[in-house]
Design a protein around this motif. Structure first.
Motif, short mmCIF file in Angstrom:
data_model
loop_
_atom_site.label_atom_id
_atom_site.label_comp_id
_atom_site.label_asym_id
_atom_site.label_seq_id
_atom_site.Cartn_x
_atom_site.Cartn_y
_atom_site.Cartn_z
N PHE A 56 12.51 2.40 7.82
CA PHE A 56 11.23 1.72 8.04
C PHE A 56 10.24 2.06 6.93
O PHE A 56 9.46 1.21 6.51
CB PHE A 56 10.65 2.12 9.40
CG PHE A 56 11.37 1.49 10.56
CD1 PHE A 56 11.07 0.20 10.96
CD2 PHE A 56 12.35 2.18 11.24
CE1 PHE A 56 11.73 -0.39 12.03
CE2 PHE A 56 13.02 1.62 12.31
CZ PHE A 56 12.71 0.32 12.70
N PHE A 57 10.27 3.29 6.46
CA PHE A 57 9.46 3.70 5.32
C PHE A 57 10.40 4.06 4.18
O PHE A 57 11.48 4.60 4.41
CB PHE A 57 8.59 4.91 5.66
CG PHE A 57 7.66 4.73 6.82
CD1 PHE A 57 7.15 3.48 7.14
CD2 PHE A 57 7.30 5.81 7.62
CE1 PHE A 57 6.30 3.31 8.23
CE2 PHE A 57 6.45 5.66 8.70
CZ PHE A 57 5.95 4.40 9.01
N GLN A 58 9.96 3.77 2.96
CA GLN A 58 10.75 4.09 1.78
C GLN A 58 9.90 4.93 0.83
O GLN A 58 8.70 4.74 0.73
CB GLN A 58 11.20 2.82 1.04
CG GLN A 58 11.97 1.84 1.90
CD GLN A 58 12.18 0.52 1.19
OE1 GLN A 58 11.83 0.36 0.02
NE2 GLN A 58 12.74 -0.46 1.88
N GLN A 59 10.57 5.80 0.11
CA GLN A 59 9.86 6.58 -0.90
C GLN A 59 9.43 5.66 -2.03
O GLN A 59 10.18 4.80 -2.47
CB GLN A 59 10.75 7.70 -1.44
CG GLN A 59 10.00 8.86 -2.03
CD GLN A 59 10.87 10.06 -2.23
OE1 GLN A 59 11.99 9.94 -2.71
NE2 GLN A 59 10.38 11.23 -1.88
N TYR A 84 5.57 7.17 -7.25
CA TYR A 84 5.18 8.54 -6.95
C TYR A 84 6.07 9.07 -5.84
O TYR A 84 6.10 8.52 -4.74
CB TYR A 84 3.70 8.60 -6.52
CG TYR A 84 2.75 8.07 -7.55
CD1 TYR A 84 2.29 8.88 -8.59
CD2 TYR A 84 2.29 6.76 -7.51
CE1 TYR A 84 1.42 8.41 -9.54
CE2 TYR A 84 1.41 6.26 -8.46
CZ TYR A 84 0.98 7.10 -9.48
OH TYR A 84 0.12 6.61 -10.43
N THR A 85 6.76 10.16 -6.13
CA THR A 85 7.73 10.68 -5.18
C THR A 85 7.07 11.20 -3.91
O THR A 85 7.72 11.32 -2.87
CB THR A 85 8.56 11.81 -5.81
OG1 THR A 85 7.67 12.82 -6.31
CG2 THR A 85 9.41 11.29 -6.95
N TYR A 117 0.84 -1.20 0.00
CA TYR A 117 0.00 0.00 0.00
C TYR A 117 0.88 1.25 0.00
O TYR A 117 1.79 1.39 0.81
CB TYR A 117 -0.91 0.00 1.23
CG TYR A 117 -1.79 1.22 1.35
CD1 TYR A 117 -2.91 1.37 0.54
CD2 TYR A 117 -1.51 2.22 2.27
CE1 TYR A 117 -3.73 2.49 0.65
CE2 TYR A 117 -2.32 3.33 2.40
CZ TYR A 117 -3.43 3.46 1.57
OH TYR A 117 -4.23 4.57 1.67
N GLU A 118 0.61 2.16 -0.92
CA GLU A 118 1.36 3.41 -1.00
C GLU A 118 0.57 4.49 -0.26
O GLU A 118 -0.58 4.76 -0.58
CB GLU A 118 1.58 3.81 -2.47
CG GLU A 118 2.47 2.83 -3.21
CD GLU A 118 2.89 3.33 -4.59
OE1 GLU A 118 2.46 4.44 -4.97
OE2 GLU A 118 3.66 2.63 -5.25
N PHE A 119 1.21 5.06 0.74
CA PHE A 119 0.52 6.03 1.59
C PHE A 119 1.21 7.38 1.54
O PHE A 119 2.40 7.49 1.25
CB PHE A 119 0.45 5.52 3.04
CG PHE A 119 1.78 5.16 3.64
CD1 PHE A 119 2.53 6.10 4.35
CD2 PHE A 119 2.29 3.87 3.51
CE1 PHE A 119 3.75 5.77 4.91
CE2 PHE A 119 3.51 3.52 4.07
CZ PHE A 119 4.24 4.48 4.77
#
Length: 1127
Positions: A476-479, A483-484, A434-436
């Motif tokens: 922990f989170f990656q771009q 979508y940047t 999921y992209e948040f």
């Protein structure tokens, strides 16, 4: 030092929230006025203090002791209940304050409230039950061996690394190795003897392996006098590291040496020596510690290097002298090769095709993480039963006996501070992949109370951003790669979040309708098929849910999440909800009044639903912080009592049908984000209501400014005082027939000088106020002026020193763009000195562009990269006489009367890469004079359309050698390609409606273009057979023929020679709008063909019908056949 790095318990941060709530004015006043037993509150606080001291010890011991984990879960569940009760008390106090109005205080309102004996007894009974439960848990802590200030250390110990590398562990890192070697062996010193190169990535990504590779490289061995490898890990002891470095360099160390003697010895050893030092697995980001360690190292010889491997970007930022090298995941193929090396003898999987298929699916679970691929491969090395492999495939990674993966990832979690632990654990609610958005997660954290109350003037959102960036820096989170502005979690990190959140955070996915735990507080549901209400029945026992998020994985898929009846039951059942999202559920057309029961609700997301109105009961959600109505395209009004939502901070109403705002919106003084403000004709809030919303930030769009009757009201909006606004859009819809009034309104809407993006749309004044284009607006980077149809001149925009993107569109009265456009540039040498993108569009009367005087130093547009001039039919001159040294993209469309554009001066723009010229009937050639061959070397793509008199330049092959793409459409007088042929690097060629050129296709000599991979030809009535005499190059991958109305046959003889070329094959053929094409060629199409598209070819459709058509046997070998019926 190591202990300081280890974060506190995840529950510690939550207890702090509880302490703050117990001490709050609302709770204390409630107890006092209701005459509740205050000793119960004090007892609760003592209980919390008692367990808080042992939480760190319990968090470590739960890994190896199930009883401790069970105790922690029970404690967390009880603490949640206590928090819900205290939050309900705070809500009641807040309700009384809001409903009583501003004339009386909450204390006075409480005194008027009748405190019935029954209410008092119920409240005390509930609190008593919680205290009994907590007291029981406190009594157990000693029996479990939990001690204050203690911390279990044995559960997560990592084996120190060395410089030795096993080639079997390396796959797909050649590019990364070369990049690090380039930095290591570079002679560029930039005035420094020593460079620090950080390698950053998540645990298990291969940072240590990459460092080992370069450390052992032969070129590196020969380039450095001394080399040392030190595994640092969490214990960043400066003097131990100094000691280890000395020993690595071969120095004899006396145990009695002091820290001072160690540093002196190291400085002496390194004096003038070129060394390489690897500091592996660094966790400490203390600049003071790093500074002390670096002091003796600075005596080294020029060209010395330090490689630091770390999971934390903040560590890299403290230590680096060159840009951080962020290590990415392996590709699926490289991950498979690594897995196969460990799973099969000699890495050969061909003897086990059944396992190979399962193995590739297992590798996909690794998501490019080499440690996971290696470990799972080793786990399966002795297993040749497909059932065993399927068991691994279907298992959760955290249920497998693979301690090193768990250790690598859990170490990262272990060192998080307690406030970040709860923020990270909560992210388990997001489905894998999921992209948040950052903002999305921040608002949810705020709703759950995870963000501490900031000190000073800092807003909670700002502190949340710090939390978020900290988690990003720790990998922990990656771009997102797509979508940047979006972020994503690696699947194994997602698994880690699920693991640490336990039964308190649940996801229902893939139609899994199993019941969830009674302790669950956070639930998400990713619908795939069917009625979501059936799956939600699994949550019926989780009465204390705090989060319910519904994700629609297939946005295009219609279906039902939660119907209105089920929604009513939902609101009555889950009364403790703090965050609710029904976004993308098009079946939601309204909300039941029972939503008012959600006293705790702080986050409500209804984006992209079909909701028309919100019920008035929404206005009783006094805790609501975030309301998202983005893309509610049927929404026509907001609740009239919305001013009661006094805690509302974020209101997103973009892309709705709203035409007015509720009255008294100025009472929402906590608003930080208000995306849009709609001015009604006679009702709702007037523009002066914006004046009291002092904290607005981000983006604000003000609509229907034609409805401002008194210009003085505009100044009361106080846009000039809103320092945190970054983007402002001012829009008129309609004409007031009063140009002076329009200008006065716009004059009063001057924003603060911090504004970065400004749009003015539909302005009906004849000229702009002086503040537009004023040099004091030094932060503006984007400016859009659209539909200002009565303005006859442009403001002095050249004075905006930071302006990068300028759009001027639909100015119906502009005839001349002259010196006023550039402004007075006394404070700078070049007008538009920062401008990179300039667009003029829809300027119907514009005929002359006066360029900045060449006598002035430097000229205008020194950094302009993209110039677009579209639909300006009377413009007589397109390009300035001056050089545009940075121009890379030029688009010119529909310039009917541009007599000056007979030739295009390519030589004037040496960096030009992309040229698009459409609808320029006078264009004859692409250079204003004979250009010396080789002068223009940057052009990559050329797109020409509707230029009937165009001819291409001679010697195009040498004049434009880098040209890769050519598109020619509707150029009827173009007879042939130039002498010398087309550029040899050409990859894509499109020729449409160029009758003479297509008829001469036998002279194209395409067989010489060894890079040509895509060819499209169409819109020509004369072609009856294809490709006939057109010789196609063997490199061709995609062939499209369309709108050849009289095409009757495909000439297979010219395609036949391609079938023998195995390394370069045709893999796509598209036939479109060829109504006379009767059949496929007698011989089968090339065996290499993988895709065939047939559109609007009625005679061919029936012959190519699957299994039935007469030509089916000719095409059935093609894997992907798409035949679209003629309408």
């Amino acid at each position: 030092m190591a202990a300081a790095l280890v974060g506190g318990s995840i529950l510690s941060a939550f207890l702090q929230v509880l302490f703050d709530r117990m001490a709050s004015r609302e709770v204390l006043d409630f107890f006092k006025e209701r005459k509740l037993n205050e000793r119960l509150l004090k007892k609760l606080k003592i209980m919390m203090i008692s367990v808080n001291g042992v939480l760190d010890d319990a968090e470590e011991k739960q890994v190896t002791k199930p009883a401790v984990k069970e105790w922690l879960d029970e404690l967390k569940d009880a603490v949640y209940e206590a928090d819900d009760l205290l939050d309900e008390i705070a809500y009641e106090a807040l309700r009384l304050e809001v409903e009583a109005g501003s004339q009386i205080t909450a204390n006075q309102a409480l005194r008027t409230l009748s405190s019935s004996k029954r209410e008092k007894e119920e409240m005390e009974e509930k609190l008593g039950e919680i205290l009994d439960r907590l007291e029981y848990l406190v009594q157990q802590k000693d029996a479990l061996g939990l001690r204050e200030g203690m911390r279990e250390k044995a559960s997560l110990q990592k084996t120190p690394t060395t410089s030795l590398v096993d080639d079997i562990d390396v796959c797909g890192r050649d590019h990364d190795k070369e990049a690090i070697l380039k930095l290591l062996l570079s002679d560029v010193s930039n005035g420094k003897n020593l460079d620090v190169i950080p390698i950053v990535g998540m645990g298990g990504i291969g940072k240590t392996t990459l460092a080992q590779l370069v450390y052992n490289d032969r070129g590196v061995q020969e380039s450095f006098d001394l080399k040392a490898w030190v595994c640092v890990s969490e214990n960043f002891d400066v003097f131990k590291i100094t000691n280890d470095v000395l020993e690595e360099f071969g120095s004899v160390i006396d145990d009695a040496r002091t820290p001072n003697q160690l540093q002196l010895k190291l400085r002496e050893r390194l004096m003038g020596q070129k060394f390489l030092l690897v500091l592996d697995d660094v966790w400490n980001n203390s600049y003071a510690d790093w500074d002390i360690l670096m002091r003796p190292l600075k005596s080294a010889g020029q060209g010395s290097k330090i490689i630091v491997t770390t999971r934390n970007e903040s560590v890299a930022s403290v230590m680096r002298t060159v840009a951080t090298y962020r290590l990415k995941e392996l590709t699926n193929d490289d991950c498979w090769f690594l897995f196969a090396k460990h799973a099969f003898d000699d890495g050969n999987s061909s003897l086990h095709p059944d396992l190979q298929v399962i193995g590739r699916e297992i590798v996909r679970k690794c998501k490019g993480l080499p440690l996971a691929a290696k470990t799972l491969g080793g786990l399966l090395r002795s297993k040749r039963d497909a059932k065993e492999w399927m068991k691994i495939l279907r298992s959760d990674m955290w249920d497998l006996p693979i301690d090193n993966i768990l250790l690598a990832l859990r170490l990262s979690y272990r060192y998080l501070p307690s406030h970040l632990k709860q923020c990270f654990a909560y992210s388990a609610i997001f489905p894998k992949g999921y992209e948040f958005q950052k903002e999305e997660l921040l608002f949810l954290w705020m709703a759950e109370g995870f963000i501490n109350q900031p000190k000073g003037n800092m807003e909670m959102e700002d502190l949340g951003e710090e939390y978020f960036h900290d988690l990003v820096s720790r990998s922990f989170f990656q771009q997102s790669s797509g979508y940047t502005s979006s972020f994503v979690m690696h699947d194994l990190i997602n698994d880690l979040a699920k693991f640490v959140s336990g039964e308190f955070c649940c996801r229902l996915e893939d139609d899994n309708s199993s019941k969830i735990s009674k302790k669950a507080r956070h639930l998400s549901f990713a619908r795939i098929h069917g009625d979501g209400t059936m799956i939600l029945k699994g949550a019926c026992e989780a009465h204390f849910l705090r989060t319910l998020l519904l994700f629609n994985r297939s946005h295009w898929q219609q279906g039902r999440h939660v119907g209105n009846g089920a929604m009513n039951n939902l609101f009555l059942t889950f009364r403790c909800l703090r965050a609710l999202s029904l976004s993308l559920d098009h079946d939601v057309v309204g909300l039941p009044n029972s939503i008012g029961n959600l006293k705790h609700l702080r986050y409500l997301n209804l984006s992209a639903t079909s909701i028309v109105r919100l019920p008035d009961s929404v206005s009783t959600l006094y805790n609501l912080q975030t309301l998202i109505l983005h893309e509610c395209k049927d929404l026509i009004e907001l609740p009239t009592s919305m001013m009661k939502l006094i805690n509302l901070c974020h209101l997103d109403i973009t892309k709705t049908k709203l035409q007015a705002m509720p009255s008294q919106l100025s009472k929402l003084t906590k608003l930080l984000k208000l995306t849009d403000f709609f001015l009604g004709k006679q009702s709702g809030s007037s523009i002066n209501e914006l004046g009291k919303l002092q904290h607005l930030r981000g983006t604000l769009r003000i609509w229907n400014l034609q409805n401002v009757m008194d210009a003085q009201n505009a100044i009361k909006a106080n846009l000039k005082g809103k320092q945190l606004l970054k983007e402002l859009e001012l829009t008129w819809k309609g004409d007031t027939n009063d140009s002076l009034h329009e200008r006065l309104v716009l004059e009063q809407l001057q924003p603060h000088m911090n504004i970065e993006c400004l749009s003015i749309v539909g302005y009906m004044g004849t000229r702009f106020p002086d503040w537009i284009g004023d040099s004091s607006f030094s932060n503006i980077v984007s400016l859009k002026l659209i539909g200002c149809k009565y303005c006859s001149s442009l403001p002095p925009l050249g004075q905006l020193v930071s302006l990068k993107d300028l759009l001027i569109k639909e100015f119906g009265e502009i005839m001349v763009v002259g010196p006023e456009f550039y402004g007075s540039c006394t404070s700078m040498k070049k007008p538009f000195g920062s401008l990179e993108i300039l667009t003029f569009e829809g300027m119907s009367k514009w005929h002359e562009w006066f360029f900045y005087s060449e006598d002035d130093e430097g000229g205008a547009f020194p950094r302009l990269q993209k110039l677009y001039i579209n639909c300006c039919p009377h413009l007589t001159k397109v390009l300035p006489n001056c050089q545009l040294p940075c121009l890379t993209t030029l688009e010119i469309r529909k310039l009917r009367n541009c007599d000056s554009l007979e030739s295009f001066p390519l030589d004037q723009c040496p960096q030009l890469k992309h040229v698009r010229i459409h609808g320029c009937p006078n264009l004859q050639s692409l250079s204003s004079h004979e250009v010396a061959r080789g002068d223009v070397t940057s052009l990559y793509s050329l797109d020409i359309k509707d230029c009937p008199h165009l001819s291409l330049p001679e010697y195009m092959d040498s004049l434009l050698p880098p040209l890769v793409e050519i598109s020619l459409r509707r150029c009827p007088e173009l007879e042939s390609f130039p002498k010398g042929g087309l550029p040899c690097k050409l990859e894509s060629l499109e020729v449409y409606a160029c009758k003479k050129l297509i008829n001469a296709c036998s002279e194209w000599n395409l067989q010489k273009l060894h890079s040509l991979s895509r060819l499209s030809i169409g819109m020509c009535k004369e072609v009856e057979s294809f490709p006939e005499s057109l010789r196609l190059p063997p490199s061709l991958c995609s062939l499209k023929i369309s709108e050849l109305q009289n095409l009757k046959s495909l000439d297979y003889r010219e395609l036949q020679h391609l079938t023998s070329l195995r390394e370069l094959m045709i893999d796509e053929l598209e036939i479109e709008s060829c109504p006379m094409l009767q059949s496929m060629p007698e011989e089968p199409l090339p065996p290499s063909l993988s895709s065939l598209y047939i559109r609007e070819c009625p005679l061919l459709e029936s012959r190519c019908q699957r299994e039935k058509g007469e030509d089916w046997h000719k095409i059935q070998h093609v894997p992907n056949i798409h035949i679209y019926a003629t309408c």
